[in-house]
Write an enzyme that holds these catalytic residues in place. Structure first.
Site, short mmCIF file in Angstrom:
data_model
loop_
_atom_site.label_atom_id
_atom_site.label_comp_id
_atom_site.label_asym_id
_atom_site.label_seq_id
_atom_site.Cartn_x
_atom_site.Cartn_y
_atom_site.Cartn_z
N LYS A 295 0.84 -1.20 0.00
CA LYS A 295 0.00 0.00 0.00
C LYS A 295 0.87 1.24 0.00
O LYS A 295 1.88 1.29 0.70
CB LYS A 295 -0.89 0.00 1.25
CG LYS A 295 -1.75 1.24 1.41
CD LYS A 295 -1.50 2.13 2.60
CE LYS A 295 -0.24 2.10 3.32
NZ LYS A 295 0.01 3.21 4.27
N ASP B 290 -5.90 0.78 8.06
CA ASP B 290 -5.60 0.51 6.65
C ASP B 290 -6.21 -0.80 6.16
O ASP B 290 -6.24 -1.04 4.95
CB ASP B 290 -4.09 0.45 6.42
CG ASP B 290 -3.43 1.82 6.49
OD1 ASP B 290 -4.15 2.83 6.50
OD2 ASP B 290 -2.19 1.86 6.57
#
Length: 272
Positions: free
Chosen positions: A10, A130
């Protein structure tokens, strides 16, 4: 047959802090994006849940059997156990959501093998801010603490990307604690490219100016020298990314970085 999932790295193409909440967390807006490379999870049906971890960064895990992979498994109901092999290729505490990406990959494994409960998003959010974005691992906007997701036109899919980490661990709470209340305001733009180019990373200023982590400053300067379309620190660091027009330009940049800083961790790929 085993189920194999990539825990996609990410990156935050932009990250603007809005305010500090009464509970100590921060409201933010971020543009999540994902590289088509990362950790690897191999899963097989088993009588009980088991986890084996290997790879370059396995020693950085305090307790491999108490990480987000096993915690994600415990959050998801299913009729049988799952045996997992985690290949830990991403550095830890690096702004890449490594643990969250691993947890997101676990959700996809369970989805493929058994299906997910309707409240999977709530279960994912309890694991970390996240994690919900990492389940589908597609470019999107994150609001609130990052768990409130909204789609965005992804005109950056396929963009070549280079990640570099000077092998420094930076822990997220350390960075957020230093925030002085000045943020970048709302993200601006209608597409991923517009938002990325007009935005910034409010945490980058903290790391480079307030904490003065010289390795990150050097990484950003080194990427700047490779003539990228955009370069920035991801999340709370210390990984920095650079976007390029072509794979050839990215690969040239990789060779330059590897020649000047052979001790750094690097990863190449394309945005999903």
């Amino acid at each position: 047959m085993p189920v194999i999932e990539t825990a996609y790295a990410k990156i935050n193409l932009a990250l603007h802090i809005q305010r500090r909440r009464d509970d100590g967390y921060h409201e933010l807006e971020t543009l999540f994006a994902f590289v088509d490379a990362g950790d690897t999870l191999t899963a097989r049906a088993a009588e009980a849940d088991r986890l084996q971890v290997r790879g370059e960064f396995v020693d950085a895990l305090d307790d491999p059997f108490d990480n987000l992979v096993m915690k994600a498994l415990t959050k998801l109901p299913r009729p049988g156990g799952i045996e997992l092999l985690l290949e830990k290729n991403l550095p830890v505490a690096a702004g890449l959501g490594g643990g969250s990406a691993d947890a997101g990959a676990v959700f996809r494994v369970v989805r493929d093998m058994h299906g997910l409960p309707d409240d999977w998003h709530t279960r994912a959010a309890k694991l970390g801010a996240d994690v919900p974005a990492c389940v589908d691992s597609v470019t999107c906007i994150g609001r609130g603490t990052g768990t409130e997701l909204a789609p965005i036109k992804n005109d950056l899919a396929g963009t070549p990307v280079l990640l570099v980490n000077p092998r420094v661990m930076i822990f997220t709470p350390q960075v957020f604690t230093e925030w002085k209340g000045i943020g970048g305001g709302p993200l601006k733009g209608e597409t991923a490219r517009e938002i990325a180019m007009s935005g910034g990373n409010d945490l980058q200023k903290i790391v480079t100016e307030d904490l003065q982590i010289l390795e990150v400053i050097l990484a950003l300067n080194s990427l700047s020298d490779t003539n990228p379309v955009l370069h920035r620190m991801s999340g709370s660091g210390a990984t920095c990314f650079a976007l390029y027009e072509t794979n050839e330009a990215r690969d040239d940049a990789l060779r330059e970085i590897n020649t000047r800083h052979p001790e750094w961790w690097t990863l190449t790929g394309n945005l999903r």
